[in-house]
Motif scaffolding. Sequence first.
Motif, short mmCIF file in Angstrom:
data_model
loop_
_atom_site.label_atom_id
_atom_site.label_comp_id
_atom_site.label_asym_id
_atom_site.label_seq_id
_atom_site.Cartn_x
_atom_site.Cartn_y
_atom_site.Cartn_z
N ARG A 1 36.40 41.19 44.71
CA ARG A 1 36.96 40.47 45.86
C ARG A 1 37.15 38.99 45.55
O ARG A 1 38.11 38.36 46.02
N LEU A 2 36.25 38.42 44.77
CA LEU A 2 36.37 37.00 44.43
C LEU A 2 37.59 36.73 43.55
O LEU A 2 38.09 35.60 43.51
N ARG B 1 39.82 36.48 48.92
CA ARG B 1 39.00 35.58 48.10
C ARG B 1 38.18 34.63 48.98
O ARG B 1 37.02 34.34 48.69
N ARG B 2 38.80 34.14 50.04
CA ARG B 2 38.10 33.19 50.92
C ARG B 2 36.88 33.84 51.58
O ARG B 2 35.79 33.26 51.60
N ILE B 3 37.05 35.03 52.12
CA ILE B 3 35.93 35.73 52.76
C ILE B 3 34.86 36.07 51.73
O ILE B 3 33.65 35.98 52.02
N LEU C 1 29.51 35.10 49.11
CA LEU C 1 28.81 34.57 47.94
C LEU C 1 27.85 33.45 48.34
O LEU C 1 26.70 33.42 47.90
N ALA C 2 28.32 32.55 49.18
CA ALA C 2 27.47 31.44 49.62
C ALA C 2 26.28 31.94 50.43
O ALA C 2 25.19 31.38 50.35
N GLU D 1 43.58 27.19 51.11
CA GLU D 1 42.58 27.69 52.06
C GLU D 1 41.30 28.10 51.34
O GLU D 1 40.20 27.96 51.89
N VAL D 2 41.42 28.58 50.12
CA VAL D 2 40.23 28.95 49.34
C VAL D 2 39.52 27.69 48.86
O VAL D 2 38.29 27.59 48.93
N ARG D 3 40.28 26.72 48.38
CA ARG D 3 39.66 25.47 47.92
C ARG D 3 38.95 24.76 49.08
O ARG D 3 37.84 24.25 48.93
#
Length: 320
Positions: free
Chosen positions: A19-20, A28-30, A35-36, A58-60
């Motif tokens: 997913r990452l 990727r964002r979710i 992950l966090a 949006e991911v950054r």
Amino acid sequence: MTSLFDVTDNDDILALQPRLTDEDAGVRRIALIDLADLEEPDGLLWLVDRLAHDSAEEVRAEAARLLEAWEDEPVVEALCQALTDHSPAVQAAAAQSLSLLKSEAAGRVILPWTGHADIGVRIAAFRALRELRFPQAAPAALLALDDHDANVRREAVGVLGWLKQLDALPALARLASDDPDTDVRRAATGALGLASDAQVLPALRQALQDQAWQVREEAATTLGKVGHADAGAALVEALGDDYWQVRLRATRSLGRLRYAPALDALIETLGHRISNLRKEAALALGELNERGAIAPLLAAQDDGDPEVRKAVRIALSQLQ
């Protein structure tokens, strides 16, 4: 990209790899959020990498937000670098995360960025340092009082104010009187409350005459904080200001100073049409400890506003 996963044997992190690295930015964002949530140090490598290199803003931006809880120096440096991202959303997220940091080590990383060529970077760096109350930031903040950008100057004033830099008072007084920007003059006027002597009174009296009511309001407040009776006459004059907000702060400061010559002006304010002003006038009259305030306060006991009546009772209890 997947080589970053070679440094960990954490099964939870490895399970997120598909997913990452998904082609869809939303996926990727979710996945970054998940992950966090693991709160694993190994996950930092990927968060920092995505902040710098993901193709989707949006991911950054999400990576910048998620890194707010980490104060490792490489993370702080990555957030500072993100202030130069071409996306305003990423810049804003990085600036917000930097403003939440609390360690002195973070301050050492952020400090050099106060001299960056980009205005937005300088603003964000000083804002973060203000929240950190990082003493080593004082020299840079003093220099930034002459920055060509008003927002940078305002943030620099904030840094000096939080640090209680008394040696900055002359420069702050200059800004309070002469800066072309209203917000800078207001911030500098408030910062003059650091003083405990009369050296700032001329600048504050001048600020009470400023063309912007917000600056006059701040000056009236700050004169009360400085606490010198010599400010009383100027505050009495401010009770006639066109803006009730300025009158309210002047009223409050006169009570704080216990400036007895303000008695008649405060009694007049007790009859003002705005209830907030009447309330502050009642409280200030109680602070004056002048018997001449008792009769007008008794007459105000039946005021139509319950907050005013409460203030009147408090004042009378102080005087009787």
